[in-house]
Design an enzyme around this catalytic site. Structure first.
Site, PDB file in Angstrom:
ATOM      1  N   CYS A   1      -6.365  13.266  12.747  1.00 18.92           N
ATOM      2  CA  CYS A   1      -6.041  11.881  12.427  1.00 18.92           C
ATOM      3  C   CYS A   1      -6.183  10.940  13.605  1.00 18.92           C
ATOM      4  O   CYS A   1      -6.037  11.334  14.745  1.00 18.92           O
ATOM      5  CB  CYS A   1      -4.617  11.822  11.915  1.00 18.92           C
TER       6      CYS A   1
ATOM      7  N   LYS B   1       0.833  -1.214   0.000  1.00 24.26           N
ATOM      8  CA  LYS B   1       0.000   0.000   0.000  1.00 24.26           C
ATOM      9  C   LYS B   1       0.865   1.259   0.000  1.00 24.26           C
ATOM     10  O   LYS B   1       0.639   2.173  -0.793  1.00 24.26           O
ATOM     11  CB  LYS B   1      -0.897   0.008   1.242  1.00 24.26           C
ATOM     12  N   ASN B   2       1.857   1.300   0.888  1.00 20.66           N
ATOM     13  CA  ASN B   2       2.620   2.535   1.049  1.00 20.66           C
ATOM     14  C   ASN B   2       3.573   2.798  -0.113  1.00 20.66           C
ATOM     15  O   ASN B   2       4.202   3.853  -0.175  1.00 20.66           O
ATOM     16  CB  ASN B   2       3.380   2.528   2.378  1.00 20.66           C
TER      17      ASN B   2
ATOM     18  N   ARG C   1      -1.190  14.967  12.425  1.00 20.85           N
ATOM     19  CA  ARG C   1      -0.309  14.524  11.339  1.00 20.85           C
ATOM     20  C   ARG C   1      -0.028  15.706  10.439  1.00 20.85           C
ATOM     21  O   ARG C   1      -0.592  15.850   9.353  1.00 20.85           O
ATOM     22  CB  ARG C   1      -1.011  13.412  10.571  1.00 20.85           C
ATOM     23  N   PRO C   2       0.843  16.591  10.902  1.00 20.07           N
ATOM     24  CA  PRO C   2       1.069  17.833  10.167  1.00 20.07           C
ATOM     25  C   PRO C   2       1.758  17.584   8.822  1.00 20.07           C
ATOM     26  O   PRO C   2       2.350  16.522   8.608  1.00 20.07           O
ATOM     27  CB  PRO C   2       1.995  18.619  11.100  1.00 20.07           C
TER      28      PRO C   2
ATOM     29  N   ASP D   1       3.714  20.263   7.597  1.00 19.13           N
ATOM     30  CA  ASP D   1       4.552  21.463   7.513  1.00 19.13           C
ATOM     31  C   ASP D   1       5.847  21.219   6.733  1.00 19.13           C
ATOM     32  O   ASP D   1       6.309  22.088   5.994  1.00 19.13           O
ATOM     33  CB  ASP D   1       4.869  21.983   8.937  1.00 19.13           C
TER      34      ASP D   1
ATOM     35  N   ASP E   1       4.355   0.865  12.167  1.00 18.75           N
ATOM     36  CA  ASP E   1       3.188   0.147  11.638  1.00 18.75           C
ATOM     37  C   ASP E   1       3.124  -1.309  12.103  1.00 18.75           C
ATOM     38  O   ASP E   1       2.099  -1.961  11.937  1.00 18.75           O
ATOM     39  CB  ASP E   1       3.196   0.184  10.103  1.00 18.75           C
TER      40      ASP E   1
ATOM     41  N   ARG F   1      -8.480  -0.672   4.569  1.00 15.69           N
ATOM     42  CA  ARG F   1      -7.600   0.364   3.998  1.00 15.69           C
ATOM     43  C   ARG F   1      -6.259  -0.242   3.578  1.00 15.69           C
ATOM     44  O   ARG F   1      -5.613   0.280   2.672  1.00 15.69           O
ATOM     45  CB  ARG F   1      -7.343   1.473   5.029  1.00 15.69           C
TER      46      ARG F   1
END
Ligand code: UD1
Length: 419
Positions: A116, A22-23, A121-122, A124, A305, A397
């Site tokens: 989140c 997935k990632n 979960r920025p 920036d 994870d 997901r």
């Protein structure tokens, strides 16, 4: 609403082929935007997050079609630069489209990815890197308006090795004139897969897998055929399933070099983990023993994870194991659910201590997030009686069909879509 029913207490025995990662697929789907051409992705996992990415591409004017596990995307007709709030909220990693759409069209309007489940979960680092490449980014009512008449390559230093920021900036840098060097880049294997994909499309990217990624931008990209890497977190989940239930399994396609820290933890616990070049075998015959502290860290450290699924595997071990979560602030939401099954876990800030118990019992539990949901399945395999797992959309997901895979490994697990 679908549920999973898992009846625990029997050892695993079987083989499964590990799905595509997935990632890896998600940033690659964003990268297809840069090609303006047809891309054929083989071994593409059929997941809710992949579906969300496909809908983002379609909303931008692109075409996509599935044939089995082959996803063909054509981004030639891409003509829109806004991603709707609804699509942005559906998948938090949708920010990865920012760099690619900006590089392709010189403009991108996206809403802020919402709050989140794992804590704030920025983005920036994504934004400041894009600004450094020459983008003008303004926020108005939760929408980010980004424009760049042209992007210019330069040296970028990330203050922490963010996976998403590294990927976003790699994509934007492909469309920038000149050379970009990203220092303190994330080193995850999925970054290497993205580099391989971009190079297959005609880009000039090197260094992925190290802390410094170099992109010589401004080259015209074209389509390609590509096979994504196997999902190392799905493989870690099934290794932990075997550790939890006991038994012997084989994970075809899983790559040992991506799973060094997870395999090491399981070996400490008493499992035999070995690789033969085509996959990974795991054998667990005895009650597990507690292991040295598990500290999550950026790759090549222990993956955040895999924290929840390893914790689930250790619930019936002999002794106490300390977990320290260093990547996300709120990543112990599965703990309350595991406690309902009889687990003994104490959480204080970023530390959780698991004290092994003699038995777990099946219960009604709720998925709190993707990997937390997978952890409930892992724990259920070691529990007496039936565990009913609710809110399984989280699991969808990232796992094509976790019940199917667990059955292939010999578990009694079914999905009830009519519940
Ligand atoms: C990716 C993975 C996710 C994994 C995580 C860490 C995908 C689609 N998701 O998420 O499964 O758990 O890596 O391995 O690949 N941060 C900032 N500012 C930023 C960006 C990140 O402060 O601009 C912080 C985050 O809040 C977090 C840490 O950096 O605490 C790591 O985040 P990051 O590596 O960016 O994770 P993701 O790319 O979101």
């Amino acid at each position: 609403m679908s549920q999973l029913l898992v009846r625990g207490g029997q050892p695993l025995n079987g083989e499964v082929t590990i799905q595509g990662a997935k990632n890896s697929v998600l940033p690659i789907l964003a990268a297809t935007v840069l090609t303006g051409d047809q891309v054929v992705l083989r071994g593409c996992p059929c997941l809710r997050d992949v579906d969300a990415s496909v809908r983002i591409l379609q909303s931008l004017g692109c075409q996509a079609r599935w044939e089995g596990d082959v996803l063909t995307v054509d981004t030639a007709a891409l003509n829109r630069c806004e991603i709707s709030d609804i699509l942005m909220r559906e998948m938090r990693s949708s920010a990865i489209f920012l760099g690619a759409v900006l590089a392709r069209l010189g403009r991108a309007d996206i809403s802020y990815p919402g709050g989140c489940e794992l804590g704030p979960r920025p983005i920036d680092l994504h934004l400041s890197g894009l600004r450094d490449l020459g983008a003008d980014i303004r926020e108005e009512g939760g929408v980010l308006h980004c424009t760049a008449a042209r992007l210019t390559g330069r040296e970028l230093m990330l203050s922490l090795p963010s996976v998403g920021a590294t990927e976003n900036l790699m994509l934007a840098a492909c469309g920038a004139e000149g050379t970009t060097v990203i220092s303190n880049a994330a080193r995850e294997p999925e970054i290497v897969d993205l580099q391989d994909f971009l190079n297959a499309c005609g880009a000039d990217v090197s260094g992925a897998g190290s802390t410094s990624v170099t992109i010589r931008g401004g080259r015209p990209l074209h389509g390609c055929e590509f096979r994504c890497m196997p999902d190392r977190i799905v493989a870690a989940t099934y290794l932990c399933a075997c550790a939890s239930a006991g038994g012997e399994i084989y994970l075809r396609g899983a790559r040992e070099r991506h799973l060094v820290t997870v395999a090491d933890a399981l070996r400490q616990a008493g499992c035999a983990v070995s690789a033969d070049g085509e996959g990974i075998a795991c054998r667990c015959r005895r009650r597990l023993r507690a292991i040295r502290p598990v500290r999550t860290a950026p790759y090549p450290g222990f993956p955040t994870d895999a924290q929840a699924v390893l914790m689930a595997a250790m619930l019936k071990s002999r002794g106490a194991t300390v977990f320290e979560e260093n990547i996300f602030e709120n990543r112990y939401r599965h703990v309350d659910e595991l406690t309902r099954m009889g687990a003994e876990i104490r959480v204080a800030g970023r530390v959780a201590v698991v004290t092994g118990v003699e038995r777990l019992s099946g219960a009604a539990v709720r998925c709190t997030d993707l990997r937390g949901g997978a952890a409930l399945c892992v724990a259920a395999l070691a529990a007496d009686g039936e565990t009913r797992i609710f809110e399984t959309a989280h699991i969808d997901r990232g796992y094509e069909d976790i019940a199917r895979d667990l059955r292939a490994l010999g578990a009694d697990a079914v999905r009830d879509d009519n519940a």
